[in-house]
Design a protein around this motif. Structure first.
Motif, PDB file in Angstrom:
ATOM      1  N   THR A   2       0.844  -1.191   0.000  1.00  0.00           N
ATOM      2  CA  THR A   2       0.000   0.000   0.000  1.00  0.00           C
ATOM      3  C   THR A   2       0.879   1.240   0.000  1.00  0.00           C
ATOM      4  O   THR A   2       2.009   1.228   0.469  1.00  0.00           O
ATOM      5  N   VAL A   3       0.340   2.298  -0.542  1.00  0.00           N
ATOM      6  CA  VAL A   3       1.005   3.596  -0.524  1.00  0.00           C
ATOM      7  C   VAL A   3       0.247   4.487   0.447  1.00  0.00           C
ATOM      8  O   VAL A   3      -0.843   4.166   0.884  1.00  0.00           O
ATOM      9  N   ALA A   4       0.837   5.600   0.784  1.00  0.00           N
ATOM     10  CA  ALA A   4       0.206   6.495   1.759  1.00  0.00           C
ATOM     11  C   ALA A   4      -0.829   7.379   1.077  1.00  0.00           C
ATOM     12  O   ALA A   4      -0.757   8.607   1.141  1.00  0.00           O
ATOM     13  N   GLU A   5      -1.778   6.749   0.415  1.00  0.00           N
ATOM     14  CA  GLU A   5      -2.834   7.466  -0.294  1.00  0.00           C
ATOM     15  C   GLU A   5      -4.166   6.844   0.080  1.00  0.00           C
ATOM     16  O   GLU A   5      -4.320   5.618   0.019  1.00  0.00           O
ATOM     17  N   THR A   6      -5.104   7.681   0.476  1.00  0.00           N
ATOM     18  CA  THR A   6      -6.427   7.178   0.824  1.00  0.00           C
ATOM     19  C   THR A   6      -7.485   7.896  -0.005  1.00  0.00           C
ATOM     20  O   THR A   6      -7.209   8.918  -0.638  1.00  0.00           O
ATOM     21  N   ASN A   7      -8.692   7.352   0.008  1.00  0.00           N
ATOM     22  CA  ASN A   7      -9.807   8.084  -0.589  1.00  0.00           C
ATOM     23  C   ASN A   7     -10.160   9.268   0.308  1.00  0.00           C
ATOM     24  O   ASN A   7      -9.624   9.422   1.408  1.00  0.00           O
ATOM     25  N   TRP A   8     -11.067  10.130  -0.157  1.00  0.00           N
ATOM     26  CA  TRP A   8     -11.320  11.382   0.567  1.00  0.00           C
ATOM     27  C   TRP A   8     -11.891  11.145   1.956  1.00  0.00           C
ATOM     28  O   TRP A   8     -11.638  11.918   2.878  1.00  0.00           O
ATOM     29  N   ALA A   9     -12.650  10.060   2.135  1.00  0.00           N
ATOM     30  CA  ALA A   9     -13.250   9.788   3.441  1.00  0.00           C
ATOM     31  C   ALA A   9     -12.296   9.044   4.371  1.00  0.00           C
ATOM     32  O   ALA A   9     -12.570   8.929   5.563  1.00  0.00           O
ATOM     33  N   GLY A  10     -11.186   8.520   3.832  1.00  0.00           N
ATOM     34  CA  GLY A  10     -10.196   7.854   4.660  1.00  0.00           C
ATOM     35  C   GLY A  10     -10.511   6.422   5.014  1.00  0.00           C
ATOM     36  O   GLY A  10      -9.777   5.811   5.801  1.00  0.00           O
ATOM     37  N   ASN A  11     -11.569   5.843   4.442  1.00  0.00           N
ATOM     38  CA  ASN A  11     -11.911   4.467   4.793  1.00  0.00           C
ATOM     39  C   ASN A  11     -11.143   3.445   3.964  1.00  0.00           C
ATOM     40  O   ASN A  11     -11.152   2.257   4.287  1.00  0.00           O
ATOM     41  N   HIS A  12     -10.489   3.879   2.872  1.00  0.00           N
ATOM     42  CA  HIS A  12      -9.773   2.938   2.019  1.00  0.00           C
ATOM     43  C   HIS A  12      -8.374   3.460   1.726  1.00  0.00           C
ATOM     44  O   HIS A  12      -8.200   4.595   1.284  1.00  0.00           O
ATOM     45  N   VAL A  13      -7.368   2.621   1.979  1.00  0.00           N
ATOM     46  CA  VAL A  13      -5.988   2.916   1.612  1.00  0.00           C
ATOM     47  C   VAL A  13      -5.705   2.204   0.299  1.00  0.00           C
ATOM     48  O   VAL A  13      -5.903   0.989   0.186  1.00  0.00           O
ATOM     49  N   TYR A  14      -5.255   2.961  -0.692  1.00  0.00           N
ATOM     50  CA  TYR A  14      -5.074   2.376  -2.021  1.00  0.00           C
ATOM     51  C   TYR A  14      -3.919   1.380  -2.039  1.00  0.00           C
ATOM     52  O   TYR A  14      -2.854   1.620  -1.453  1.00  0.00           O
ATOM     53  N   ARG A  15      -4.137   0.301  -2.753  1.00  0.00           N
ATOM     54  CA  ARG A  15      -3.095  -0.694  -2.967  1.00  0.00           C
ATOM     55  C   ARG A  15      -2.370  -0.326  -4.252  1.00  0.00           C
ATOM     56  O   ARG A  15      -2.960  -0.321  -5.327  1.00  0.00           O
ATOM     57  N   ALA A  16      -1.084  -0.010  -4.151  1.00  0.00           N
ATOM     58  CA  ALA A  16      -0.284   0.375  -5.309  1.00  0.00           C
ATOM     59  C   ALA A  16       1.183   0.376  -4.909  1.00  0.00           C
ATOM     60  O   ALA A  16       1.527   0.481  -3.726  1.00  0.00           O
ATOM     61  N   GLN A  17       2.066   0.268  -5.905  1.00  0.00           N
ATOM     62  CA  GLN A  17       3.495   0.367  -5.662  1.00  0.00           C
ATOM     63  C   GLN A  17       3.950   1.829  -5.642  1.00  0.00           C
ATOM     64  O   GLN A  17       4.892   2.179  -4.946  1.00  0.00           O
ATOM     65  N   ARG A  18       3.279   2.673  -6.447  1.00  0.00           N
ATOM     66  CA  ARG A  18       3.705   4.057  -6.593  1.00  0.00           C
ATOM     67  C   ARG A  18       2.543   4.903  -7.083  1.00  0.00           C
ATOM     68  O   ARG A  18       1.563   4.388  -7.615  1.00  0.00           O
ATOM     69  N   VAL A  19       2.675   6.202  -6.911  1.00  0.00           N
ATOM     70  CA  VAL A  19       1.668   7.168  -7.335  1.00  0.00           C
ATOM     71  C   VAL A  19       2.353   8.213  -8.197  1.00  0.00           C
ATOM     72  O   VAL A  19       3.459   8.674  -7.875  1.00  0.00           O
ATOM     73  N   ALA A  49     -12.316  -0.757  -3.695  1.00  0.00           N
ATOM     74  CA  ALA A  49     -11.009  -1.094  -4.263  1.00  0.00           C
ATOM     75  C   ALA A  49     -10.929  -0.882  -5.767  1.00  0.00           C
ATOM     76  O   ALA A  49     -10.011  -1.405  -6.409  1.00  0.00           O
ATOM     77  N   LEU A  50     -11.839  -0.105  -6.345  1.00  0.00           N
ATOM     78  CA  LEU A  50     -11.873   0.055  -7.792  1.00  0.00           C
ATOM     79  C   LEU A  50     -10.583   0.648  -8.348  1.00  0.00           C
ATOM     80  O   LEU A  50     -10.202   0.369  -9.486  1.00  0.00           O
ATOM     81  N   ALA A  51      -9.878   1.473  -7.583  1.00  0.00           N
ATOM     82  CA  ALA A  51      -8.655   2.111  -8.079  1.00  0.00           C
ATOM     83  C   ALA A  51      -7.387   1.353  -7.703  1.00  0.00           C
ATOM     84  O   ALA A  51      -6.291   1.775  -8.084  1.00  0.00           O
ATOM     85  N   ASP A  52      -7.492   0.254  -6.979  1.00  0.00           N
ATOM     86  CA  ASP A  52      -6.288  -0.466  -6.561  1.00  0.00           C
ATOM     87  C   ASP A  52      -5.531  -1.030  -7.764  1.00  0.00           C
ATOM     88  O   ASP A  52      -6.116  -1.352  -8.796  1.00  0.00           O
TER      89      ASP A  52
END
Length: 415
Positions: A2-19, A49-52
């Protein structure tokens, strides 16, 4: 990872290697071509998780702003990262308007369209129905243009980001218009159940807010074009005389101007002002779009579930959306009634009650909003879209290596 990126509400941390946040289309192309897996990210107003992705999370926020009006064609072409609030402000100053807006002006145009996001109104389609053209950056770095009426267009509009990154989008516009709002409190449930068609047809846009366990509909929020008139009551409910937020503990100054004061379309059609955090901020959202023919059954089912929702639900909203022919639209082939649920920020508690809701609404043909939280334990959602196989073929044509697919899309398209 995971990267240190969340959705606006903070309930989901995006799964990704990089942004990455490219500033030009050429930067975007280089990033897409060099990545093993990509998911586009707009204004982060999804809750699942649509953007993961397994590699690159590609934010569109820094792409060039573009608002180009064609008055002869009655269209506007906008940049892929632009938000509705910014587009609407420029459009209005040029004398034009979009036919409808969602409750939040904060959301990106491309992201809202890709997930079938909508406003309200019996005669108003989802935001995606205003799209007349798209420019999409594919995994090969090519920009492909599609226009309304061309092969594949109806599949490419609500695309879940499976085809590529939308760099430009062309929308239908109409001459600018004014809107006014009125609020009514305590609408009887029997009126909503037995006379729903009359209730939903009573204004340009109608939203009914409820906790589902209260004795009446707590708040009816009506939006009407400026030359339309409201009655002195709404099916026996009295008009409210003070500005209101749909959540009793939130500041009403965050909402757009009510109490019958007319103003430009973009300052009245959304529920919230763009300069404030919308809704409560600390929340999770779900929504189910039920074929209008089953509205009464769905309302009664939700009423029965009301006591069970009491501990986790902040507020629910009932809205209507007109049918369209966009393959992955929740309103594909049928007018729908949206049952929107704003939950307290407790993921486990929400997950515990969603199966009960889906057990009632899925047999009625309900389709969940693509960008919000749902469970679908029995994998019923793929069968709700008769053009899904064609969409899979379209996605494979645009993205033969599956660069833009992630676990959520593979589960949808590959079983």
């Amino acid at each position: 990872m995971t990267v240190a990126e969340t959705n606006w509400a903070g309930n989901h941390v995006y799964r990704a290697q990089r942004v990455a946040r490219p500033r030009t289309v050429d930067e975007l192309r280089a990033l897409v071509v060099g990545a093993s897996a990509v998911r586009p990210l707009g204004s982060r107003h999804s809750f699942n998780a649509l953007a993961d992705t397994d590699d690159l999370l590609l934010s569109t926020v820094a792409l060039p702003e573009l608002v180009r009006v064609d008055p002869d064609a009655r269209t506007v072409t906008v940049g892929g990262g632009m938000r509705y609030g910014a587009v609407a402000d420029q459009l209005h100053r040029a004398g034009w308007a979009l036919p409808n807006l969602a409750s939040l002006p904060h959301i990106s145009v491309a992201g809202a369209v890709a997930t079938g996001t909508h406003g309200s109104g019996d005669r108003n389609g989802s935001l995606a129905t205003a799209v007349s053209g798209l420019r999409i950056m594919t995994a090969a770095g090519e920009e492909v243009e599609l226009r309304r009426g061309e092969e594949g267009f109806d599949g490419a509009v609500v695309s879940l980001g499976a085809l590529g990154v939308v760099t430009e989008m062309t929308l239908d516009v109409v001459p600018t218009f004014d809107v006014h709002q009125r609020l009514f409190g305590h609408v009887p449930w029997d009126v909503v159940v037995e006379r729903f068609d009359e209730v939903s047809a009573s204004a340009y846009s109608v939203s009914l807010f409820t906790t589902w366990h209260e004795d009446t509909i707590g708040l009816a929020w009506l939006k009407e074009v400026a030359d339309g008139a409201f009655g002195e009551s709404f099916f026996g409910a009295a008009p409210l005389t003070e500005q209101r937020h749909m959540l009793a503990d939130q500041d009403p100054r965050h909402t757009t101007v009510q109490l019958g004061v007319a103003g430009p379309w973009h300052e009245r059609l959304p529920h919230f002002r763009p300069e404030f955090t919308p809704s409560s901020g600390a929340e999770i959202q779900s929504e189910y779009l039920v074929p209008r023919a089953h509205a009464r059954e769905a309302i009664l089912a939700m009423r029965d579930l009301g006591p069970r929702l009491a501990g986790v639900l902040q507020v629910g909203e009932i809205r209507t959306v007109a049918a369209d022919e966009l393959w992955l639209s929740s309103a594909y082939g049928t007018d729908v009634v949206g049952f929107h649920l704003t939950w307290r920020p407790d993921q486990a508690a929400v997950a515990a009650v969603l199966p009960a809701i889906e057990g009632e609404l899925f047999p009625l043909g309900a389709r969940p909003h693509w960008g919000k939280v749902y469970v679908d334990r029995d994998r019923l959602v793929p069968g709700m879209y008769p053009r899904l196989e064609e969409f899979g073929s379209l996605a494979a044509r645009f993205d033969p290596r599956g660069v833009f697919r992630n676990a959520m899309l593979r589960g949808l398209l590959e079983g």
